[in-house]
Design a protein around this motif. Structure first.
Motif, PDB file in Angstrom:
ATOM      1  N   LEU A 112       0.856  -1.194   0.000  1.00  0.00           N
ATOM      2  CA  LEU A 112       0.000   0.000   0.000  1.00  0.00           C
ATOM      3  C   LEU A 112       0.883   1.231   0.000  1.00  0.00           C
ATOM      4  O   LEU A 112       1.807   1.342   0.819  1.00  0.00           O
ATOM      5  N   TYR A 113       0.571   2.194  -0.906  1.00  0.00           N
ATOM      6  CA  TYR A 113       1.461   3.342  -1.106  1.00  0.00           C
ATOM      7  C   TYR A 113       0.706   4.665  -0.960  1.00  0.00           C
ATOM      8  O   TYR A 113      -0.390   4.846  -1.488  1.00  0.00           O
TER       9      TYR A 113
ATOM     10  N   PRO B   9      -6.314   1.749  -7.187  1.00  0.00           N
ATOM     11  CA  PRO B   9      -6.638   2.851  -6.266  1.00  0.00           C
ATOM     12  C   PRO B   9      -7.524   2.388  -5.107  1.00  0.00           C
ATOM     13  O   PRO B   9      -8.486   1.643  -5.306  1.00  0.00           O
ATOM     14  N   VAL B  10      -7.188   2.857  -3.916  1.00  0.00           N
ATOM     15  CA  VAL B  10      -8.026   2.669  -2.732  1.00  0.00           C
ATOM     16  C   VAL B  10      -8.564   4.051  -2.372  1.00  0.00           C
ATOM     17  O   VAL B  10      -7.821   4.909  -1.898  1.00  0.00           O
ATOM     18  N   ILE B  11      -9.848   4.280  -2.651  1.00  0.00           N
ATOM     19  CA  ILE B  11     -10.437   5.618  -2.547  1.00  0.00           C
ATOM     20  C   ILE B  11     -11.110   5.782  -1.183  1.00  0.00           C
ATOM     21  O   ILE B  11     -12.051   5.062  -0.848  1.00  0.00           O
ATOM     22  N   ILE B  12     -10.618   6.748  -0.419  1.00  0.00           N
ATOM     23  CA  ILE B  12     -11.202   7.081   0.885  1.00  0.00           C
ATOM     24  C   ILE B  12     -11.638   8.538   0.804  1.00  0.00           C
ATOM     25  O   ILE B  12     -10.901   9.468   1.151  1.00  0.00           O
ATOM     26  N   SER B  13     -12.807   8.762   0.280  1.00  0.00           N
ATOM     27  CA  SER B  13     -13.342  10.111   0.079  1.00  0.00           C
ATOM     28  C   SER B  13     -14.844   9.982  -0.115  1.00  0.00           C
ATOM     29  O   SER B  13     -15.310   9.685  -1.214  1.00  0.00           O
TER      30      SER B  13
ATOM     31  N   LEU C  14      -3.191   4.618  -2.182  1.00  0.00           N
ATOM     32  CA  LEU C  14      -4.231   5.336  -1.444  1.00  0.00           C
ATOM     33  C   LEU C  14      -4.588   6.653  -2.127  1.00  0.00           C
ATOM     34  O   LEU C  14      -3.701   7.414  -2.528  1.00  0.00           O
ATOM     35  N   ASN C  15      -5.875   6.904  -2.247  1.00  0.00           N
ATOM     36  CA  ASN C  15      -6.382   8.209  -2.696  1.00  0.00           C
ATOM     37  C   ASN C  15      -7.311   8.712  -1.598  1.00  0.00           C
ATOM     38  O   ASN C  15      -8.460   8.279  -1.479  1.00  0.00           O
ATOM     39  N   ILE C  16      -6.794   9.608  -0.759  1.00  0.00           N
ATOM     40  CA  ILE C  16      -7.524  10.084   0.426  1.00  0.00           C
ATOM     41  C   ILE C  16      -7.952  11.527   0.187  1.00  0.00           C
ATOM     42  O   ILE C  16      -7.187  12.331  -0.356  1.00  0.00           O
ATOM     43  N   ALA C  17      -9.152  11.859   0.605  1.00  0.00           N
ATOM     44  CA  ALA C  17      -9.630  13.248   0.478  1.00  0.00           C
ATOM     45  C   ALA C  17      -8.647  14.196   1.151  1.00  0.00           C
ATOM     46  O   ALA C  17      -8.097  13.892   2.210  1.00  0.00           O
ATOM     47  N   GLY C  18      -8.427  15.334   0.518  1.00  0.00           N
ATOM     48  CA  GLY C  18      -7.560  16.364   1.090  1.00  0.00           C
ATOM     49  C   GLY C  18      -8.374  17.610   1.388  1.00  0.00           C
ATOM     50  O   GLY C  18      -9.404  17.550   2.055  1.00  0.00           O
TER      51      GLY C  18
ATOM     52  N   ASP D   9      -2.885   9.549 -11.038  1.00  0.00           N
ATOM     53  CA  ASP D   9      -1.520   9.033 -11.012  1.00  0.00           C
ATOM     54  C   ASP D   9      -1.531   7.525 -10.792  1.00  0.00           C
ATOM     55  O   ASP D   9      -0.749   6.790 -11.404  1.00  0.00           O
ATOM     56  N   ALA D  10      -2.418   7.059  -9.909  1.00  0.00           N
ATOM     57  CA  ALA D  10      -2.523   5.622  -9.634  1.00  0.00           C
ATOM     58  C   ALA D  10      -2.991   4.858 -10.869  1.00  0.00           C
ATOM     59  O   ALA D  10      -2.469   3.783 -11.189  1.00  0.00           O
ATOM     60  N   ILE D  11      -3.978   5.407 -11.571  1.00  0.00           N
ATOM     61  CA  ILE D  11      -4.477   4.748 -12.786  1.00  0.00           C
ATOM     62  C   ILE D  11      -3.370   4.644 -13.825  1.00  0.00           C
ATOM     63  O   ILE D  11      -3.183   3.603 -14.455  1.00  0.00           O
TER      64      ILE D  11
END
Length: 493
Positions: A311-312, A387-391, A365-369, A379-381
Motif C-alpha cells: 500500500l502506497y 486505487p483505494v479511494i477514501i473520500s 491510497l487516494n484520500i480526500a484532502g 496518477d494511480a491509474i
C-alpha cells in the motif's frame, strides 16, 4: 313476501361473495406481481411503476424486505458488502470471475453524433496570452500548423484541461491534423449544441491570483469581471440565459467571483467540494479528470508478486477541511510492514520518486484532502496501481458509462480510520482479484489521457461526450425558458 325476502337475501349474499372473490383475486394478482419482480429484477433495482397498487411500494426497497435496515450491513469493505439476515447468517458475496456485460469502449453508443460547438473569439489575454504567447496579425489564436504554445509543467499540468479542449476545437478547423471527431467548431452559434468559453481559468488563478503592490485587484479578478461583462452582453447568453454555455473551472479556486454570476452555465470541474449546490451540481455540470503528473507505466509487465509494496501513499499529510483522515491514517499505517506512507512534494525529484513508488506498489491510497478529489487517483491509474479511494463525497469522471468498482476499492472514511481495518482489508484481496483489477486499469487508462492531437477514447473525447449527454436536458430548459418570450411576457428569473 317470504319468497321476496329470501331472494333478496340471496342476492345480497351473492353480491358479497362476488365482492369477496374479486378482492381475493386482486390480492393474489398483486402478490404474484410482487414475487415476479423480486425473482426477475436485477440486484438492487425494481421498477416500482410496474406494481399494480401504490400500497405495495413500501414493501420493496431495492429488492429487499422493508424490514431491512442499515444495521444489517457489515462495515464497508472496499467495493464489496456483506448482507446479514436477522438470524445472523451471512450471505456470501458473489465471486466475480469477470467484469460482467458492461463495457466501456470510450464512446457511448447513444451519443455518436458529433457535438457542434460555437467558441467565442475571446482576446488572447483570456487564453494563450496567459502562456506568454503573442498574437500575430488579426488572429487571437495561434497557428497550429506552425507551433503549438507549450503549457507550463509541474503541478500546473494537473488542471490544464482548458488548454487541451481549446486546442482540440481549434484543430477541428485545420485540415490534415489527425484528431478524433467527437466535437467540431462551428461558426454560426444558432447551429451549435453548446457555446464554449475559452478562458484558461485554472492557469489564471495559479499565475495571477496574487495582488501586486501597485494593484488594487489581481489580474485574475479583473479578467473574471471582464468575462462576466462580456458574456452577459452576448446574444448567445441572452438567448439561453447562459444554460448552453460551457465554462472551465477545474482548479477548485478558479472563477471564485465569476461563478456566482455565471451559475446557469455548464461548469467543467474537478469536484463539487467548494461549490454550493445551487451553483454547481451533478445534474448540470461535468466532472473531468486531472491530468496525471507522474510518468505513465509504459509496457507494464509487472505482476502481483513483482510489486513489493502493498500500500502506497506519498503527499501532504496534514490537510484542512475533509482531509483529517490523512493524518489519522498516517499514525495507523506508518509502522505497518509493506506499507509506504510518507510526506512528499514535487521538490527534490518528488515526481520521479512517486512514479517509481507507485509503479512498484499493488495498491495506492487516494484520500480526500482539502477537496474530495485529488490528482493522486489519476496518477494511480497511470501506474496501474489499484486505487483505494477514501473520500465519501467524491464525484468521478464519466461514471455514467464507466464502472469504477471494476478497478478501484472504495472504503468509507469512518471505517478506514478504525484500528487495523484498512490494512486487513487490503491484505484480504488475493492475487487473482488484484490481477483482474490491474488488467482493467490497463484497459481504461487511455480514458484519462490528455494529448494533442486528441485520439479516439482519450480524456478530451470522453469530456466532449460527457458534455453531449447534457445537451437534451439543456434544450429542455432553454425551450421552457422561451415559452413566453415571443410576445414579451417572459419574466426573467
Amino acid at each position: 313476501m317470504a319468497e321476496k325476502h329470501s331472494s333478496s337475501s340471496l342476492g345480497i349474499i351473492s353480491r358479497k361473495s362476488m365482492l369477496f372473490l374479486f378482492l381475493f383475486a386482486s390480492a393474489l394478482f398483486m402478490l404474484s406481481w410482487f414475487f415476479l419482480l423480486r425473482s426477475t429484477s436485477s440486484a438492487g433495482f425494481n421498477d416500482l411503476s410496474l406494481l399494480p397498487h401504490p400500497k405495495l411500494n413500501p414493501l420493496i426497497d431495492n429488492g429487499n424486505s422493508a424490514s431491512w435496515n442499515r444495521k444489517d450491513v457489515e462495515p464497508s469493505i472496499g467495493n464489496r458488502a456483506i448482507l446479514v439476515d436477522n438470524e445472523g447468517e451471512e450471505e456470501k458475496p458473489q465471486k466475480k470471475d469477470d467484469f460482467g456485460d458492461v463495457k466501456c469502449s470510450g464512446f457511448d453508443n447513444n451519443y455518436k453524433q458529433v457535438l457542434k460547438i460555437f467558441m467565442y473569439d475571446l482576446p488572447s489575454e483570456f487564453h494563450f496570452g496567459l502562456l506568454d504567447w503573442k498574437p500575430q496579425g488579426d488572429s487571437v489564436w495561434p497557428d497550429l500548423r506552425a507551433k503549438v504554445p507549450e503549457y507550463p509543467g509541474g503541478l500546473n499540468l494537473q488542471h490544464s484541461i482548458e488548454y487541451w479542449l481549446t486546442l482540440d476545437l481549434l484543430a477541428s478547423e485545420v485540415p490534415g491534423i489527425p484528431r478524433a471527431g467527437s466535437a467540431v467548431r462551428v461558426r454560426n452559434s444558432s447551429e451549435a449544441d453548446v457555446i464554449f468559453v475559452p478562458f484558461f481559468s485554472s492557469l489564471c488563478y495559479n499565475r495571477y491570483s496574487k495582488v501586486n503592490p501597485h494593484q488594487k485587484k489581481s489580474k485574475d479578478k479583473l479578467l473574471q469581471e471582464k468575462l462576466v461583462k462580456f458574456l452577459t452582453s452576448q446574444k448567445e447568453w441572452k438567448r439561453s440565459g447562459g444554460r448552453d454555455h460551457v465554462l472551465l473551472a477545474h482548479h477548485p479556486n478558479s472563477m471564485l467571483d465569476a461563478r456566482v454570476k455565471l451559475w446557469p452555465a455548464i461548469f467543467i470541474l474537478a469536484d463539487f467540494g467548494r461549490y454550493p449546490p445551487n451553483i454547481a451540481n451533478v445534474g448540470k455540470d461535468v466532472i473531468a479528470p486531472y491530468k496525471h503528473v507522474i510518468r505513465s507505466y509504459v509496457n507494464d509487465s509487472s505482476s502481483f508478486d513483482s510489486r513489493p509494496t502493498l500500500l502506497y501513499f506519498q503527499g501532504a499529510i496534514y490537510r484542512k477541511d475533509g482531509g483529517f483522515a490523512r493524518q489519522e491514517l498516517f499514525y495507523l499505517l506508518k509502522d505497518e510492514k509493506e506499507v509506504h506512507f510518507q510526506f512528499g512534494s514535487v521538490q527534490k525529484d518528488g515526481v520521479g520518486k512517486a512514479s517509481q513508488g507507485m509503479h512498484s506498489s499493488k495498491f495506492c491510497l487516494n484520500i480526500a484532502g482539502d477537496t474530495p478529489s485529488s490528482n493522486r487517483l489519476f496518477d494511480a491509474i497511470a501506474s496501474h496501481c489499484v486505487p483505494v479511494i477514501i473520500s465519501d463525497d467524491i464525484e468521478l469522471p464519466y461514471e455514467s458509462v464507466l464502472d469504477y468498482s471494476q478497478f478501484c476499492i472504495f472504503v468509507r472514511t469512518s471505517d478506514a480510520v478504525r484500528e487495523k481495518f484498512l490494512v486487513n482489508l487490503i491484505r484480504s484481496i488475493k492475487k487473482d482479484e488484484w490481477t483482474r483489477m490491474w488488467k482493467r486499469l490497463k484497459e481504461v487508462e487511455n480514458f484519462f489521457e490528455f494529448q494533442y492531437p486528441s485520439r479516439e477514447g482519450d480524456a478530451v473525447q470522453m469530456i466532449w461526450q460527457a458534455v453531449a449527454r447534457k445537451v437534451p436536458a439543456i434544450r429542455l430548459k432553454v425551450n421552457k425558458l422561451r415559452r413566453f418570450s415571443r410576445f414579451g411576457t417572459q419574466k426573467d428569473g
